[in-house]
Scaffold this motif. Structure first.
Motif, PDB file in Angstrom:
ATOM      1  N   CYS A  18       0.846  -1.193   0.000  1.00 11.70           N
ATOM      2  CA  CYS A  18       0.000   0.000   0.000  1.00 11.70           C
ATOM      3  C   CYS A  18       0.879   1.239   0.000  1.00 11.70           C
ATOM      4  O   CYS A  18       2.095   1.146   0.108  1.00 11.70           O
ATOM      5  N   LYS A  19       0.253   2.400  -0.096  1.00  9.94           N
ATOM      6  CA  LYS A  19       1.003   3.645  -0.010  1.00  9.94           C
ATOM      7  C   LYS A  19       1.124   4.062   1.451  1.00  9.94           C
ATOM      8  O   LYS A  19       0.342   3.625   2.305  1.00  9.94           O
ATOM      9  N   VAL A  20       2.076   4.904   1.739  1.00 11.66           N
ATOM     10  CA  VAL A  20       2.312   5.385   3.101  1.00 11.66           C
ATOM     11  C   VAL A  20       1.239   6.427   3.429  1.00 11.66           C
ATOM     12  O   VAL A  20       1.051   7.379   2.668  1.00 11.66           O
ATOM     13  N   PRO A  34      10.530   6.335   3.128  1.00 13.67           N
ATOM     14  CA  PRO A  34       9.845   5.039   3.121  1.00 13.67           C
ATOM     15  C   PRO A  34      10.368   4.164   1.995  1.00 13.67           C
ATOM     16  O   PRO A  34      10.666   4.654   0.907  1.00 13.67           O
ATOM     17  N   VAL A  35      10.536   2.867   2.271  1.00 12.59           N
ATOM     18  CA  VAL A  35      11.025   1.922   1.278  1.00 12.59           C
ATOM     19  C   VAL A  35       9.874   1.078   0.750  1.00 12.59           C
ATOM     20  O   VAL A  35       9.730   0.886  -0.448  1.00 12.59           O
ATOM     21  N   CYS A  36       9.032   0.566   1.662  1.00 13.79           N
ATOM     22  CA  CYS A  36       7.858  -0.214   1.275  1.00 13.79           C
ATOM     23  C   CYS A  36       6.847  -0.177   2.414  1.00 13.79           C
ATOM     24  O   CYS A  36       7.206   0.102   3.566  1.00 13.79           O
ATOM     25  N   ALA A  37       5.589  -0.450   2.092  1.00 18.46           N
ATOM     26  CA  ALA A  37       4.522  -0.427   3.096  1.00 18.46           C
ATOM     27  C   ALA A  37       3.526  -1.544   2.787  1.00 18.46           C
ATOM     28  O   ALA A  37       3.278  -1.860   1.620  1.00 18.46           O
ATOM     29  N   TYR A  38       2.951  -2.112   3.854  1.00 15.91           N
ATOM     30  CA  TYR A  38       2.008  -3.216   3.726  1.00 15.91           C
ATOM     31  C   TYR A  38       0.856  -2.988   4.681  1.00 15.91           C
ATOM     32  O   TYR A  38       1.027  -2.391   5.738  1.00 15.91           O
ATOM     33  N   LYS A  39      -0.327  -3.503   4.341  1.00 18.60           N
ATOM     34  CA  LYS A  39      -1.484  -3.259   5.201  1.00 18.60           C
ATOM     35  C   LYS A  39      -2.330  -4.494   5.416  1.00 18.60           C
ATOM     36  O   LYS A  39      -2.220  -5.480   4.693  1.00 18.60           O
ATOM     37  N   ALA A  45       2.172  -1.343   8.040  1.00 16.85           N
ATOM     38  CA  ALA A  45       3.591  -1.410   8.404  1.00 16.85           C
ATOM     39  C   ALA A  45       4.374  -0.683   7.331  1.00 16.85           C
ATOM     40  O   ALA A  45       4.210  -0.962   6.144  1.00 16.85           O
ATOM     41  N   ILE A  46       5.217   0.247   7.763  1.00 13.53           N
ATOM     42  CA  ILE A  46       6.052   1.003   6.845  1.00 13.53           C
ATOM     43  C   ILE A  46       7.506   0.710   7.179  1.00 13.53           C
ATOM     44  O   ILE A  46       7.951   0.952   8.302  1.00 13.53           O
ATOM     45  N   ILE A  53       7.864   1.225  11.140  1.00  9.00           N
ATOM     46  CA  ILE A  53       6.771   1.945  11.792  1.00  9.00           C
ATOM     47  C   ILE A  53       5.509   1.119  11.567  1.00  9.00           C
ATOM     48  O   ILE A  53       5.197   0.752  10.432  1.00  9.00           O
ATOM     49  N   VAL A  54       4.786   0.808  12.634  1.00 10.28           N
ATOM     50  CA  VAL A  54       3.507   0.114  12.511  1.00 10.28           C
ATOM     51  C   VAL A  54       2.426   1.050  13.019  1.00 10.28           C
ATOM     52  O   VAL A  54       2.469   1.514  14.156  1.00 10.28           O
ATOM     53  N   ARG A  55       1.471   1.340  12.155  1.00 13.79           N
ATOM     54  CA  ARG A  55       0.320   2.192  12.478  1.00 13.79           C
ATOM     55  C   ARG A  55      -0.836   1.247  12.793  1.00 13.79           C
ATOM     56  O   ARG A  55      -1.392   0.608  11.906  1.00 13.79           O
TER      57      ARG A  55
END
Length: 124
Positions: A18-20, A34-39, A45-46, A53-55
């Motif tokens: 996903c996007k940040v 940011p290098v990569c992000a997952y949801k 998680a970024i 970083i986990v939101r």
């Protein structure tokens, strides 16, 4: 994988890239990218060039947000395990940090080796 007797300090499961989000983008420090992000459905998680970083959205509405920051310098060891071909549906990342063990599960569609490369690049 890491010793299964370790009790995780935190466990997250992410299913697709996903996007940040804007609120996390605003938290980044000078020189941090940011290098990569997952949801999941609500959590993200970024992986940046400096930290994970986990939101973590809380509650029914998801408006309450808890942010976890894991500086790469606090990771003393990590392991990655890819999903199997038939029966495994998730890959796993195990992070041993100064505060304890963190486990991240990834859907089969997420390339665990991409994250493996990010961790190796910024930890080693």
């Amino acid at each position: 994988m890491l010793n299964s007797n370790l009790e995780p300090y935190a466990t997250w499961t992410f299913s697709k890239s996903c996007k940040v989000p804007d609120d996390v983008q605003g938290m980044l420090i000078i020189g941090e990218k940011p290098v990569c992000a997952y949801k999941t459905i609500r959590d993200i998680a970024i992986f940046t060039n400096k930290r994970l970083i986990v939101r973590d959205s809380k509650g029914v509405t998801g408006q309450k947000v808890e942010i976890y920051t894991v500086p790469y310098g606090s990771i003393v060891m990590y392991s990655t395990e890819n999903a199997g071909k038939i029966f495994d549906s998730t890959s796993e990342i195990g992070l041993v940090t100064l505060v304890g063990y963190i486990k991240i599960n990834l859907d089969k569609s997420v390339d665990v080796r991409e994250i493996d490369k990010v961790l190796a690049t910024y930890i080693l």
